[in-house]
Design an enzyme around this catalytic site. Sequence first.
Site, mmCIF file in Angstrom:
data_model
loop_
_atom_site.group_PDB
_atom_site.id
_atom_site.type_symbol
_atom_site.label_atom_id
_atom_site.label_comp_id
_atom_site.label_asym_id
_atom_site.label_seq_id
_atom_site.Cartn_x
_atom_site.Cartn_y
_atom_site.Cartn_z
ATOM 1 N N ASN A 150 0.801 -1.238 0.000
ATOM 2 C CA ASN A 150 0.000 0.000 0.000
ATOM 3 C C ASN A 150 0.828 1.280 0.000
ATOM 4 O OD1 ASN A 150 0.668 -0.702 2.688
ATOM 5 N ND2 ASN A 150 -0.881 0.661 3.459
ATOM 6 N N THR A 230 -0.487 -12.908 8.154
ATOM 7 C CA THR A 230 0.917 -13.201 7.813
ATOM 8 C C THR A 230 1.813 -12.964 9.034
ATOM 9 O OG1 THR A 230 0.446 -12.479 5.562
ATOM 10 C CG2 THR A 230 2.751 -12.745 6.133
ATOM 11 N N GLU A 248 4.169 -4.866 12.312
ATOM 12 C CA GLU A 248 3.207 -3.764 12.125
ATOM 13 C C GLU A 248 2.075 -4.350 11.297
ATOM 14 O OE1 GLU A 248 3.857 -1.025 13.555
ATOM 15 O OE2 GLU A 248 5.986 -0.528 13.443
ATOM 16 N N CYS A 282 -3.190 1.513 6.384
ATOM 17 C CA CYS A 282 -3.579 0.711 7.557
ATOM 18 C C CYS A 282 -4.231 1.582 8.625
ATOM 19 C CB CYS A 282 -2.345 0.029 8.125
ATOM 20 S SG CYS A 282 -1.032 1.203 8.499
ATOM 21 N N GLU A 461 8.434 0.979 16.584
ATOM 22 C CA GLU A 461 9.562 1.546 15.853
ATOM 23 C C GLU A 461 9.393 3.057 15.848
ATOM 24 O OE1 GLU A 461 11.261 -0.476 12.499
ATOM 25 O OE2 GLU A 461 10.066 -2.266 12.861
HETATM 26 P P1 NAD Z 1 0.357 -9.435 3.361
HETATM 27 O O1 NAD Z 1 0.482 -9.890 4.767
HETATM 28 O O2 NAD Z 1 -0.433 -10.259 2.425
HETATM 29 O O3 NAD Z 1 1.791 -9.256 2.674
HETATM 30 C C1 NAD Z 1 2.784 -8.417 3.230
HETATM 31 C C2 NAD Z 1 4.142 -8.907 2.778
HETATM 32 O O4 NAD Z 1 4.381 -10.186 3.364
HETATM 33 C C3 NAD Z 1 4.281 -9.105 1.270
HETATM 34 O O5 NAD Z 1 5.574 -8.720 0.862
HETATM 35 C C4 NAD Z 1 4.085 -10.608 1.109
HETATM 36 O O6 NAD Z 1 4.675 -11.129 -0.050
HETATM 37 C C5 NAD Z 1 4.773 -11.114 2.359
HETATM 38 N N1 NAD Z 1 4.347 -12.442 2.822
HETATM 39 C C6 NAD Z 1 3.198 -13.094 2.545
HETATM 40 N N2 NAD Z 1 3.194 -14.310 3.134
HETATM 41 C C7 NAD Z 1 4.350 -14.416 3.817
HETATM 42 C C8 NAD Z 1 4.914 -15.422 4.654
HETATM 43 N N3 NAD Z 1 4.283 -16.575 4.906
HETATM 44 N N4 NAD Z 1 6.126 -15.186 5.214
HETATM 45 C C9 NAD Z 1 6.771 -14.022 5.000
HETATM 46 N N5 NAD Z 1 6.294 -13.047 4.196
HETATM 47 C C10 NAD Z 1 5.086 -13.221 3.620
HETATM 48 O O7 NAD Z 1 -0.224 -7.943 3.439
HETATM 49 P P2 NAD Z 1 -0.611 -6.987 2.232
HETATM 50 O O8 NAD Z 1 -1.900 -7.454 1.644
HETATM 51 O O9 NAD Z 1 0.565 -6.797 1.361
HETATM 52 O O10 NAD Z 1 -0.843 -5.609 3.014
HETATM 53 C C11 NAD Z 1 -2.053 -5.234 3.567
HETATM 54 C C12 NAD Z 1 -2.022 -5.417 5.077
HETATM 55 O O11 NAD Z 1 -0.931 -4.707 5.636
HETATM 56 C C13 NAD Z 1 -3.272 -4.834 5.742
HETATM 57 O O12 NAD Z 1 -3.715 -5.727 6.730
HETATM 58 C C14 NAD Z 1 -2.756 -3.547 6.381
HETATM 59 O O13 NAD Z 1 -3.489 -3.097 7.485
HETATM 60 C C15 NAD Z 1 -1.360 -3.949 6.762
HETATM 61 N N6 NAD Z 1 -0.506 -2.779 6.951
HETATM 62 C C16 NAD Z 1 -0.112 -2.452 8.229
HETATM 63 C C17 NAD Z 1 0.653 -1.322 8.449
HETATM 64 C C18 NAD Z 1 1.093 -0.918 9.833
HETATM 65 O O14 NAD Z 1 1.960 -0.052 9.962
HETATM 66 N N7 NAD Z 1 0.538 -1.490 10.889
HETATM 67 C C19 NAD Z 1 1.053 -0.528 7.363
HETATM 68 C C20 NAD Z 1 0.631 -0.895 6.083
HETATM 69 C C21 NAD Z 1 -0.144 -2.034 5.880
#
Ligand code: NAD
Length: 480
Positions: A150, A230, A248, A282, A461
């Site tokens: 995002n 994840t 996060e 997020c 962080e």
């Molecule tokens: P996701 O968990 O699907 O993927 C995030 C990253 O993790 C990607 O690079 C993905 O390839 C990798 N990944 C997937 N499976 C994995 C595994 N088993 N082991 C290690 N890495 C793996 O999330 P997304 O769809 O890319 O992002 C959206 C989510 O992120 C939403 O839930 C959003 O709220 C959250 N988010 C949180 C913050 C925060 O600061 N708290 C900021 C931005 C987004």
Amino acid sequence: MQKFQNFINGEYVDPSSGGWLDNVNPASGEVYSQVADSDAMDVVMAIQAANKAFEKWKKAGAQKRSKVLYKIADLIEERLDDFAKAESIDQGKTLKQATTVDIPRAVANFRFFAGEILHHTEISTVTDKGALNYTRRDPIGVAGLISPWNLPLYLLTWKIAPALASGNTAVCKPSEFTPATATLLGEVFNEAGLPKGVCNIVHGRGDVVGETLVSHPGVPLVSFTGSSATGEKILNATSSRFKKVSLELGGKNATIVMNDADLIKTIPGVISASFSNQGEVCLCGEKLLVQEGIYDEFVEKFVEATKNLVVGDPMDSKTDMGPLVSQQHYDKVVSLIAMAKSDQGKVLAGDEELELSDGFKRGYFVRPTVIADMSNCSELHQTEIFGPVVTLQPFKYAHEAASWANNSDYGLSASVWTQDIAKGHKLAANLDVGTVWINTWLNRDLRMPFGGAKASGLGREGGEHSFDFYTEQKTVCLQL
Ligand code: NAD
């Protein structure tokens, strides 16, 4: 067709398997590039390069590391338009947002930690019996840094900058949906004189590249931003080796509007908190709680402002919202809107026809959507939508708003809109979240701790807290 290669040991390389994943421009729905479909061998090569570079980078000292990081910041700033355009095509965010928020924030991340590392001090004490105690911090090794789609560059650099400033080396795994700006970073690293192997980028799928990275014994610390599902897998994969892990994760955030809110400032503030980056932040507020006395007036003005948002070509400077990131995410958001409707939800904005010009008809556009009167037991009150959709709910007393906001497994953030500052502080104290904004949203001071409560994350962080994470602290005691 453009190909996003891995960046290992200072060089752009193809994935060892020779496999590539299609990468779609979400505004047109068409494949515009390919990204490396890396496997475990690529990850191991990157870890080896980072491991080899570690001792020298650690010993380079804070001054040298700071200088390189400042240079990286300058170079990204010089190429701001290239980065912004790449991010807009890749993710669907408006060029306006990429140019004014995402890329400047990536620059700020490098500058902030380049400065912070020079000003960092340690503590010392002398006991009554003449023992001198002091603390020292040392980098840990190879950091595994995993980011979502995002805010691709903004979030990845929030990890890279403190990891490198502290003297660690890194292997980064950007989201497979948004590889463009992370790939450009490699060029900047080389031009800035970052030694080979200090920061590596491996593209590919999460269940292959991500899993290999977090479970590898040569990676003692992992910083992850992404979904809570994840995050849980990563926690399980890292626990047996007691790795340092920062998570996060997702959110289901509330926006709370009190009777005495100044609507002139509150309406645009809540519009941003609801729909920035198509609601794909997020920290966006998905639960919009409005006090009864102002409910009708607020809703009328808010719905009007929502309908005025321009959805379409992300490159057009008049556009407020681009497409969602992918077909998969579009399908999810649309199905959640359907769920809201079937749970008695009344759509106040979002149902209008979306007129898209040629070239965008197959893009993943969703109008900003406002839903009222949804049944109290709807599952949607708990599910993170991560799109341009808010649900409205009236409340009578502040404690009711706090209880609605806290009724979630998540605890990332909230915003409160009121002119009674004492009331704002009292409400902030009662919200179980990592960040509360009063009369503002997404207003960040990089020195402050950032992170989520409950299922929204683990650890903090930001400023000194990042150094706490990226270094190991040791106490030394000397009898004088
Ligand atoms: P996701 O968990 O699907 O993927 C995030 C990253 O993790 C990607 O690079 C993905 O390839 C990798 N990944 C997937 N499976 C994995 C595994 N088993 N082991 C290690 N890495 C793996 O999330 P997304 O769809 O890319 O992002 C959206 C989510 O992120 C939403 O839930 C959003 O709220 C959250 N988010 C949180 C913050 C925060 O600061 N708290 C900021 C931005 C987004």
